[in-house]
Every structure is written in structure tokens, then in C-alpha cells.
Design a protein around this motif. Structure first.
Motif, PDB file in Angstrom:
ATOM      1  N   SER A  59       4.564   5.839 -12.068  1.00  0.00           N
ATOM      2  CA  SER A  59       4.073   4.477 -12.221  1.00  0.00           C
ATOM      3  C   SER A  59       2.549   4.435 -12.140  1.00  0.00           C
ATOM      4  CB  SER A  59       4.667   3.576 -11.129  1.00  0.00           C
ATOM      5  OG  SER A  59       4.048   2.297 -11.137  1.00  0.00           O
ATOM      6  N   ARG A  60       1.900   4.059 -13.239  1.00  0.00           N
ATOM      7  CA  ARG A  60       0.441   3.989 -13.262  1.00  0.00           C
ATOM      8  C   ARG A  60      -0.075   2.952 -12.266  1.00  0.00           C
ATOM      9  NH1 ARG A  60      -1.990   5.985 -18.271  1.00  0.00           N
ATOM     10  NH2 ARG A  60      -3.631   4.419 -18.038  1.00  0.00           N
ATOM     11  N   GLY A  61       0.625   1.829 -12.168  1.00  0.00           N
ATOM     12  CA  GLY A  61       0.203   0.782 -11.243  1.00  0.00           C
ATOM     13  C   GLY A  61       0.224   1.251  -9.802  1.00  0.00           C
ATOM     14  N   PHE A  62       1.300   1.941  -9.416  1.00  0.00           N
ATOM     15  CA  PHE A  62       1.415   2.431  -8.046  1.00  0.00           C
ATOM     16  C   PHE A  62       0.358   3.499  -7.758  1.00  0.00           C
ATOM     17  CE2 PHE A  62       3.447   5.360  -4.920  1.00  0.00           C
ATOM     18  CZ  PHE A  62       3.416   4.496  -3.832  1.00  0.00           C
ATOM     19  N   VAL A  63       0.084   4.339  -8.748  1.00  0.00           N
ATOM     20  CA  VAL A  63      -0.918   5.392  -8.570  1.00  0.00           C
ATOM     21  C   VAL A  63      -2.292   4.773  -8.314  1.00  0.00           C
ATOM     22  CG1 VAL A  63      -2.162   7.255  -9.727  1.00  0.00           C
ATOM     23  CG2 VAL A  63       0.329   7.116  -9.897  1.00  0.00           C
ATOM     24  N   VAL A  64      -2.637   3.740  -9.086  1.00  0.00           N
ATOM     25  CA  VAL A  64      -3.919   3.062  -8.883  1.00  0.00           C
ATOM     26  C   VAL A  64      -3.975   2.415  -7.501  1.00  0.00           C
ATOM     27  CG1 VAL A  64      -5.371   1.143  -9.653  1.00  0.00           C
ATOM     28  CG2 VAL A  64      -4.371   2.696 -11.339  1.00  0.00           C
ATOM     29  N   LEU A  65      -2.864   1.841  -7.061  1.00  0.00           N
ATOM     30  CA  LEU A  65      -2.819   1.218  -5.727  1.00  0.00           C
ATOM     31  C   LEU A  65      -3.052   2.260  -4.635  1.00  0.00           C
ATOM     32  CD1 LEU A  65       0.130  -1.347  -5.977  1.00  0.00           C
ATOM     33  CD2 LEU A  65      -2.328  -1.811  -5.957  1.00  0.00           C
ATOM     34  N   GLY A 124      -4.966   4.680  -4.835  1.00  0.00           N
ATOM     35  CA  GLY A 124      -6.414   4.895  -4.808  1.00  0.00           C
ATOM     36  C   GLY A 124      -7.155   3.850  -3.997  1.00  0.00           C
ATOM     37  N   PHE A 125      -6.515   2.687  -3.735  1.00  0.00           N
ATOM     38  CA  PHE A 125      -7.136   1.651  -2.915  1.00  0.00           C
ATOM     39  C   PHE A 125      -7.420   2.161  -1.504  1.00  0.00           C
ATOM     40  CE2 PHE A 125      -5.904  -2.665  -4.972  1.00  0.00           C
ATOM     41  CZ  PHE A 125      -6.345  -2.209  -6.213  1.00  0.00           C
ATOM     42  N   LEU A 126      -6.631   3.126  -1.055  1.00  0.00           N
ATOM     43  CA  LEU A 126      -6.779   3.619   0.314  1.00  0.00           C
ATOM     44  C   LEU A 126      -8.178   4.190   0.540  1.00  0.00           C
ATOM     45  CD1 LEU A 126      -3.299   5.356   0.764  1.00  0.00           C
ATOM     46  CD2 LEU A 126      -3.962   3.021   1.337  1.00  0.00           C
ATOM     47  N   GLN A 127      -8.758   4.787  -0.508  1.00  0.00           N
ATOM     48  CA  GLN A 127     -10.109   5.335  -0.396  1.00  0.00           C
ATOM     49  C   GLN A 127     -11.114   4.231  -0.074  1.00  0.00           C
ATOM     50  OE1 GLN A 127     -12.423   4.633  -3.145  1.00  0.00           O
ATOM     51  NE2 GLN A 127     -14.146   5.663  -2.175  1.00  0.00           N
ATOM     52  N   ALA A 128     -10.997   3.097  -0.753  1.00  0.00           N
ATOM     53  CA  ALA A 128     -11.947   2.003  -0.545  1.00  0.00           C
ATOM     54  C   ALA A 128     -11.776   1.381   0.841  1.00  0.00           C
ATOM     55  CB  ALA A 128     -11.754   0.941  -1.627  1.00  0.00           C
ATOM     56  N   VAL A 129     -10.537   1.141   1.235  1.00  0.00           N
ATOM     57  CA  VAL A 129     -10.283   0.510   2.544  1.00  0.00           C
ATOM     58  C   VAL A 129     -10.745   1.426   3.668  1.00  0.00           C
ATOM     59  CG1 VAL A 129      -8.498  -0.353   4.099  1.00  0.00           C
ATOM     60  CG2 VAL A 129      -8.374  -0.863   1.654  1.00  0.00           C
ATOM     61  N   PHE A 136      -0.500  -6.094   3.253  1.00  0.00           N
ATOM     62  CA  PHE A 136      -0.320  -5.249   2.068  1.00  0.00           C
ATOM     63  C   PHE A 136      -0.854  -3.842   2.301  1.00  0.00           C
ATOM     64  CE2 PHE A 136      -2.459  -3.656  -1.801  1.00  0.00           C
ATOM     65  CZ  PHE A 136      -1.340  -3.377  -2.572  1.00  0.00           C
ATOM     66  N   ILE A 137      -2.048  -3.724   2.872  1.00  0.00           N
ATOM     67  CA  ILE A 137      -2.671  -2.416   3.090  1.00  0.00           C
ATOM     68  C   ILE A 137      -1.929  -1.622   4.157  1.00  0.00           C
ATOM     69  CG2 ILE A 137      -4.736  -1.275   4.004  1.00  0.00           C
ATOM     70  CD1 ILE A 137      -4.935  -2.112   1.082  1.00  0.00           C
ATOM     71  N   CYS A 138      -1.462  -2.294   5.214  1.00  0.00           N
ATOM     72  CA  CYS A 138      -0.720  -1.584   6.257  1.00  0.00           C
ATOM     73  C   CYS A 138       0.556  -0.962   5.698  1.00  0.00           C
ATOM     74  CB  CYS A 138      -0.389  -2.529   7.409  1.00  0.00           C
ATOM     75  SG  CYS A 138      -1.806  -2.930   8.453  1.00  0.00           S
ATOM     76  N   ILE A 139       1.206  -1.653   4.761  1.00  0.00           N
ATOM     77  CA  ILE A 139       2.405  -1.106   4.113  1.00  0.00           C
ATOM     78  C   ILE A 139       2.017   0.053   3.190  1.00  0.00           C
ATOM     79  CG2 ILE A 139       4.276  -1.604   2.487  1.00  0.00           C
ATOM     80  CD1 ILE A 139       4.267  -4.488   3.575  1.00  0.00           C
ATOM     81  N   LEU A 140       0.933  -0.150   2.417  1.00  0.00           N
ATOM     82  CA  LEU A 140       0.485   0.879   1.472  1.00  0.00           C
ATOM     83  C   LEU A 140       0.078   2.160   2.186  1.00  0.00           C
ATOM     84  CD1 LEU A 140      -0.044   1.280  -1.582  1.00  0.00           C
ATOM     85  CD2 LEU A 140      -2.395   0.521  -1.178  1.00  0.00           C
ATOM     86  N   PHE A 141      -0.508   2.025   3.371  1.00  0.00           N
ATOM     87  CA  PHE A 141      -0.995   3.184   4.123  1.00  0.00           C
ATOM     88  C   PHE A 141       0.124   4.136   4.555  1.00  0.00           C
ATOM     89  CE2 PHE A 141      -5.395   1.633   5.387  1.00  0.00           C
ATOM     90  CZ  PHE A 141      -6.036   2.770   4.930  1.00  0.00           C
TER      91      PHE A 141
END
Length: 507
Positions: free
Chosen positions: A234-240, A242-247, A453-458
Motif C-alpha cells: 500500500s503506497r498510502g500506508f508506506v507514506v504514512l 514516513g511520517f514517523l521521521q517528521a514526528v 493517530f501518531i501513537c497508533i502509527l508508532f
């Protein structure tokens, strides 16, 4: 000589400074605390503390590969701007509370004041956040060791062992303790210097990369290229992912609150530093990130690197071994200052917790040395940092899990006061000078949603197929930390901690 001294000492300015200090001390007394620290930090010093903790050069350099492999340039660009926007909203939420309660307890004290009927929330927030700061400081000092290892690899071709890298991390933990023991003035000067180092370092890195890179990537590549080394389809999930780097890079703006009792007019300066550090980091980070993306020569080469820090390969490919060492030195010094600041925050938080009977050995942890430093908290942070660093010898996976738990713990700590502001909007009756007015609830709700959202993504797996080596163990580390805090609460905390303890009462 006498005339010179008279010119240096302005009676009007001295009187204004004394009045500002009196105003700050009065506000602290209104919150129930006697002023214990000398107020020696200016706006630039307090702003520098948050800049140090965020560590835009270090966070971006250390975590750049996360976004590069999870979405590539397009994910990095949009992820950085989207996350920066929401982190700015979080900063606004925290700054409003900070202006109301300008004390070094920070997130912990805010939760206690806004929900005094639930002391368990304040206890959990304080312990979780203090451990996150210690873990982040330990992470920063290990990163210093890894940068030094990379400099040795690039310059001399020598690969350091894990034991040698851990020994350097130990030395950096101890060095951080020594600097923090010297006290407020040293930290204030260092944080002020860090602002200029970040600005100048970003300029040096950007110019070096853009001038010396043999091949400059096109704007089309920088703003549209997609990369996926994760295994997920999933391209969308892969990009998400990458959000971990910014946070991860942008966490730390709230650190200004930890030195609020050491700043003049903290109810104004601390919230300005919280918001200003994120705003400045957003744009400085964007400039640095774009220079990296225009200069990167081969993403696959960075992914396959044997250097201790992957960004070293990007520097090496783009500017050659000698200038790569210069780039690494710029980032390494910034990382040293960032790690020192994390121990500054944790030691002040230990002091605040002990002051309120939420931490054992109250007398020891609330004692200041002649440099006005809570040295028990400083060296407790050093001890824990050294113990954590030992995990790197046995398993880099285990150490990374601890570091990931620190990032999640910070977001969970942000979440506590913001949740209260969302579901109990009347929890603050008398706002400080920094007030969002009618925008308060919408900003808090957006911040709350992003934190969840970020806590779940992490805690989601970052690679597929999932195996023992690439499993995201952050959930295990965070869960273990929460279990320890829960046991501590029922065994000791609920009997000793009833909320903030006043050290000053009006007669």
C-alpha cells in the motif's frame, strides 16, 4: 574604569529586570510554590532549550532514512509539512496551558492542576514523561557515539565495535551530567549558542551539499519520486510510515516549560519558546531536507550502507570523504547539545515530582547545589542512561525498541493535558497572557486527533513480512514501562501523592 561600570549598569533596566523577576515569582507563588531558582534565562535562552531538545539537524539526520525508505522524496516533503502543521497546533495547545501554569513540572503539573480530582493522571504523566526524557537523552548520547563512529569510518576506514560505541555513549552520558551540574547559566548559554549553531550549521550543510554534489536531482524527482523499501504494497500506508521521521524530529518543543522557573516573565517567554521553536524548526528543517533530497546520489546506496549512521553514506556520496566528515562534525555537536538538554528536562522534572511527593527521596531530589542545579536528578538520569546504553551491546533491536518507546511516551504525555482540554474545556478558569480564545477547542481537538493517530502509527510494523529482526517492539517497551508505573502507583504512589504540594502560602 569607574565610568565604564556606570555605563554598563543602567538603573532603569535594572529596575525593570527586578520588577519582571518579582512578577514571575509572584505568579509562581500564586500557584503555591516558593521561588527556589535564580531567574537567569532570557527569551533566547528559553527558546534555545526547546531548539536543543528538538534538535532539527540531529533529528532530521538520524531519522532521515526512515522517510527516505518509506515513501522517498515525495513522502518526506509532504510528510514533513503535514506533520509540522499538526505539531504546530500541538505547540499552540501546550503553550496556552504553559502560559497559565509556568512551572518546571510542565506536562505533569498541568494535568494535576486541570484534573485535581484524579491524581493518578498526573502521576502517570510525570513518570512517563520523565522516563521519556531520560530515554531520549540516552538515545542522543548513543547517537553521538554513532556519529563519531561514522567519522572514524569515513576518515580512517576503522569500524568501531558495539562495545567501543557503548563506551563512548557512557562518556557522553557522564559529560551531559557534568554540564548539567554546572547549572542554569551554562545551560542557558549553551542553548543560546545552539540557536546560532543550528542556523549556521543548516546554511553550511545546505551550501556544501548543493555546491559539491556531482549530480543535482531535478525538482520533479524531489517532489514526486516515490521509494518503498518496506515490503508493504500500500503506497498510502508506506507514506504514512514516513511520517514517523517528521514526528520524531519535531518532538521536544515543550522542554521550555521545564526551565520556566529559571526564566524572567516565564508566563510569556515559555509559551513563545514552545511555539517559536516549532515554527522555526518547520522552516529550518524544510531547508535542510530539500538540500539533502537535491543532493542524494543513490538511495539504494544509503539503504545498503555499512556506516554506523546511514546519513553518512549520503554525505560521502554527495561531497566526498573530507567534506562528509565536516558535515558529520556539524551534526555531532548539535547532537551533543540536544542530549544535554534532555537531561536538563528530566532532572527538573524529577525535582518537580519529588517536591510533590510523587518521587522517592524527596529531600535529596529537591536539593540544589551551589550552581543551582538539581544534581540528584541529573546523575539519576546519567545512571539510567548508562544502563540503557548497555542494551546496545547485546542487541541493537532491543535498544531501538527502548528509543521508540521514548518517542511514543512523549506523544502519550502530550495527549494527557490535551485530552483534558478537549473533554473538560472549563478545566482552566484564569488563562495566562498566551490565550487562543475561541480557537482553543478546535486547536485542541485537532491536536488530540493527531496525537492518537501518531501513537497508533508508532506501534505498527514498519516492514513486511514481519520477523524477529524487523518486528516493531515499541509496543512491548511502552507496555512494560506502563506496567512498571502502574505497579509503582498501587504499591507506593497512591499513598504518598495527592497532587501538587504547596511550598508557599500567603499569610
Amino acid at each position: 574604569m569607574v565610568e565604564s561600570k556606570r555605563r554598563d549598569s543602567n538603573p532603569v533596566e535594572d529596575k525593570e529586570d527586578a520588577r519582571d523577576v518579582a512578577t514571575s515569582d509572584q505568579r509562581l507563588q500564586d500557584l503555591g510554590y516558593r521561588a527556589e531558582f535564580r531567574r537567569e534565562m532570557s527569551l533566547f535562552g528559553v527558546l534555545g532549550i526547546s531548539f536543543c531538545a528538538i534538535g532539527i539537524l540531529t533529528g532530521m539526520s538520524s531519522a532521515f532514512q526512515t522517510g527516505l525508505f518509506s515513501g522517498g522524496p515525495v513522502g518526506l516533503f509532504w510528510g514533513w509539512n503535514i506533520c509540522s502543521f499538526f505539531m504546530f497546533l500541538i505547540a499552540l495547545s501546550l503553550a496556552e496551558i504553559c502560559s497559565t501554569y509556568p512551572t518546571m513540572g510542565g506536562l505533569y503539573f498541568w494535568v494535576c492542576k486541570m484534573k485535581p480530582d484524579m491524581p493518578i493522571l498526573g502521576f502517570f504523566t510525570g513518570w512517563l514523561y520523565s522516563m521519556a526524557m531520560v530515554f531520549t537523552g540516552a538515545s542522543g548520547n548513543l547517537s553521538v557515539a554513532l556519529y563519531l563512529a561514522s567519522i572514524a569510518e569515513v576518515g580512517q576506514g576503522r569500524t568501531l565495535t558495539r562495545v567501543e560505541i557503548t563506551a563512548i555513549a557512557w562518556a557522553m552520558n557522564i559529560f551531559s551530567g557534568i554540564i548539567n551540574t554546572v547549572g542554569t547559566k551554562a545551560i542557558g548559554r549553551m542553548s543560546t549558542f545552539n540557536v546560532w549553531w543550528t542556523l549556521g550549521g543548516t546554511l553550511v550543510l545546505a551550501i556544501t551539499l548543493l555546491v559539491k554534489a556531482p549530480v543535482k536531482n531535478s525538482p520533479y524527482f524531489v517532489f514526486t519520486n516515490f521509494q518503498n523499501f518496506t515490503g508493504w504494497e500500500s503506497r498510502g500506508f508506506v507514506v504514512l510510515l514516513g511520517f514517523l521521521q517528521a514526528v520524531y524530529t519535531l518532538e521536544g518543543c515543550e522542554t521550555a516549560a521545564q526551565v520556566a522557573e529559571e526564566a524572567v516573565r516565564a508566563e510569556i517567554l515559555a509559551p513563545l519558546a514552545v511555539v517559536g521553536s516549532i515554527a522555526g524548526s518547520w522552516f529550518i528543517g524544510l531547508a535542510y531536507m530539500l538540500s539533502l533530497l537535491f543532493a542524494v546520489q543513490n538511495i539504494a546506496s544509503v539503504q545498503a550502507t555499512t556506516f554506523a549512521i546511514p546519513i553518512s553514506q549520503l554525505f560521502y556520496d554527495a561531497v566526498g570523504p573530507q567534506l562528509a566528515q565536516l558535515c558529520l562534525v556539524v551534526v555531532t555537536l548539535a547532537q551533543v547539545m540536544a542530549a544535554i538538554t534532555n537531561f536538563t528536562a528530566s532532572s527538573r522534572l524529577f525535582y518537580a515530582l519529588a517536591r510533590d511527593n510523587a518521587f522517592p527521596l524527596k529531600r535529596q531530589f529537591t536539593t540544589l547545589n551551589r550552581f543551582q542545579a538539581p544534581y540528584w536528578g541529573v546523575w539519576t538520569s546519567v545512571l539510567i542512561g548508562c544502563i540503557i546504553s548497555c542494551a546496545y551491546i547485546g542487541s541493537a533491536v532491543a535498544f531501538n525498541a527502548i528509543l521508540s518507546s521514548a518517542a511514543i511516551s512523549v506523544m502519550l504525555s502530550y495527549l494527557q493535558p490535551i485530552v483534558i482540554r478537549v473533554f473538560w474545556p472549563d478545566s482552566i478558569e484564569d488563562f495566562g497572557p498566551f490565550c487562543l480564545g475561541k480557537w482553543s477547542w478546535p486547536v485542541n481537538f485537532a491536536s488530540f486527533s493527531f496525537c492518537v493517530f501518531i501513537c497508533i502509527l508508532f506501534v505498527l510494523p514498519t516492514a513486511y513480512p514481519v520477523n524477529v529482526l524487523n518486528m516493531n517492539y515499541a509496543i512491548v517497551a511502552v507496555g512494560g514501562l506502563l506496567v512498571i508505573i502502574t505497579i509503582n502507583w498501587f504499591w507506593w504512589g497512591k499513598y504518598s501523592f495527592k497532587g501538587p504540594v504547596k511550598t508557599f502560602t500567603f499569610k
